[in-house]
Enzyme design. Structure first.
Site, mmCIF file in Angstrom:
data_model
loop_
_atom_site.group_PDB
_atom_site.id
_atom_site.type_symbol
_atom_site.label_atom_id
_atom_site.label_comp_id
_atom_site.label_asym_id
_atom_site.label_seq_id
_atom_site.Cartn_x
_atom_site.Cartn_y
_atom_site.Cartn_z
ATOM 1 N N ARG A 1 32.316 32.933 35.931
ATOM 2 C CA ARG A 1 31.862 33.027 37.196
ATOM 3 C C ARG A 1 30.318 32.981 37.351
ATOM 4 N NH1 ARG A 1 35.511 37.124 36.333
ATOM 5 N NH2 ARG A 1 34.784 39.270 36.788
ATOM 6 N N HIS B 1 27.430 40.760 37.950
ATOM 7 C CA HIS B 1 28.805 41.194 38.621
ATOM 8 C C HIS B 1 28.465 42.503 39.270
ATOM 9 C CE1 HIS B 1 31.010 38.472 36.170
ATOM 10 N NE2 HIS B 1 30.259 38.945 35.343
ATOM 11 N N HIS C 1 27.555 37.076 41.167
ATOM 12 C CA HIS C 1 28.357 35.677 41.334
ATOM 13 C C HIS C 1 28.779 35.477 42.674
ATOM 14 C CE1 HIS C 1 32.205 37.399 41.224
ATOM 15 N NE2 HIS C 1 31.654 38.198 40.421
ATOM 16 N N GLU D 1 31.242 42.318 33.930
ATOM 17 C CA GLU D 1 32.106 43.404 35.009
ATOM 18 C C GLU D 1 32.675 44.530 34.201
ATOM 19 O OE1 GLU D 1 31.798 45.144 37.468
ATOM 20 O OE2 GLU D 1 32.597 43.484 39.166
#
Length: 339
Positions: free
Chosen positions: A143, A267, A94, A197
């Site tokens: 994100r 991520h 991202h 993440e």
């Protein structure tokens, strides 16, 4: 006219004793198949012009139907039915988030992109604008989803990414697409928490520099860069890899085996885990792997192997992928279509 006759025909078929013996699902499917036949239109006096009206009536399936069918196959089935055709796999971390900008530990806190992150996502989209994308997987965090959506606004095929909502039966029903043309110009987007993440535990929300001053640089470096040592009440990279790689193998790899071109927007640590699997890296090699925000990487999946094809040098570099013959043909078709 077509819509009126369509409703009239459905009423006639539903009154038929054989149809009434079916359950509701069978009736729905039977009628859905019936209305697309040529005999149906001729028997009710419809012209070819009326086909345009019925085009969006006949399709009452979800965009994700073809996705779920490939994912249901078992590993043994995948090995038996491997296709020789190649498929493209795009991985992109991202763009910069608002907490990246503030130098805070983010982890699984759901923070949007910064202005720079939005620009990075758009730039990533330009770099993959001539690479086919049939299906997108993102994490459950905004994100990563923003990055995927913004990137696809730059794609030359101009298909619209649509987030699939499978959290409940009602959500699936309410998000169905009923028009064939619209469905064909859409790209399913599947969000999965397994691609999130790594969870940074008690470090989430803390300033990285202040945390290093409090606990010591060596301790914070160990939490961030070791393979199997987690931060307090958080995940290690090893723990993140267990869920991310398992999801990739179970849900994403079958799509590649079926010939679909896939983009994964996720991520730093979930993608490092996947790259560890793709490139067969050791635990020592993966902890030294750095991924820049908003920089796409291209793999080709062919004959059961993942082949890295390259990525742009840096955020300001134009970058050119080493196209395969298939991707070159796809790009040429886009050129011809958009002339």
């Amino acid at each position: 006219m077509a819509t009126g006759v369509y409703n009239q025909a459905i009423g006639a078929f539903q009154s038929n004793s054989h149809i009434n013996n079916f359950n509701h699902q069978h009736k729905f499917n039977y009628i859905g198949r019936l209305v697309v036949t040529k005999d149906f239109f001729s028997s009710y006096g419809l012209s070819k012009r009326d086909l345009r009206v019925s085009k969006c009536i006949e399709y009452q399936t979800s965009v994700v139907d073809s996705v779920s069918s490939a994912s249901r196959s078992r590993t043994s089935d995948r090995d038996t039915h491997k296709k020789s055709n190649e498929a493209a796999l795009i991985l992109v971390r991202h763009g910069e988030s608002l907490w990246n900008e503030k130098n805070l530990f983010t982890g699984c806190v759901d923070v949007p992109l910064s202005k720079k992150g939005i620009d990075e996502a758009i730039e990533a989209g330009k770099r993959i604008s001539s690479i086919p994308v049939d299906l997108i997987f993102t994490s459950a965090l905004i994100r990563a989803q923003m990055t995927a959506m913004l990137a696809m606004t730059q794609h030359r095929h101009m298909k619209v990414p649509i987030i699939m909502h499978n959290e409940s039966e009602q959500a699936r029903e309410w998000s169905q697409v009923f028009c064939k043309d619209t469905k064909e110009h859409s790209i399913p987007v599947i969000a999965a928490w397994q691609l999130n993440e790594r969870m940074y535990g008690e470090l989430q929300g803390l300033n990285k520099q202040e945390t290093a001053q409090r606990y010591g640089k060596e301790q914070v470096h160990e939490w961030r860069r070791s393979y199997n040592i987690p931060p307090p009440n958080g995940e290690s990279l090893e723990m993140c890899a267990e869920r991310a790689v398992a999801y990739f193998r179970d849900q994403i790899e079958p799509q590649l085996l079926s010939g679909k071109n896939v983009m994964v927007s996720a991520h730093g640590n979930s993608l490092r885990s996947i790259i560890m699997y793709l490139d067969k890296l050791t635990s020592q090699e993966v902890i030294n792997l750095e991924l820049s925000t908003g920089i796409p990487m291209l793999y080709i999946f062919k004959e059961g192997r993942f082949i890295r094809r390259g990525s742009p040098i840096g955020p300001t570099e134009a970058g050119v992928y080493a196209y395969t013959r298939r991707l070159a043909h796809y790009r040429q078709r886009l050129d011809d279509m958009l002339q």
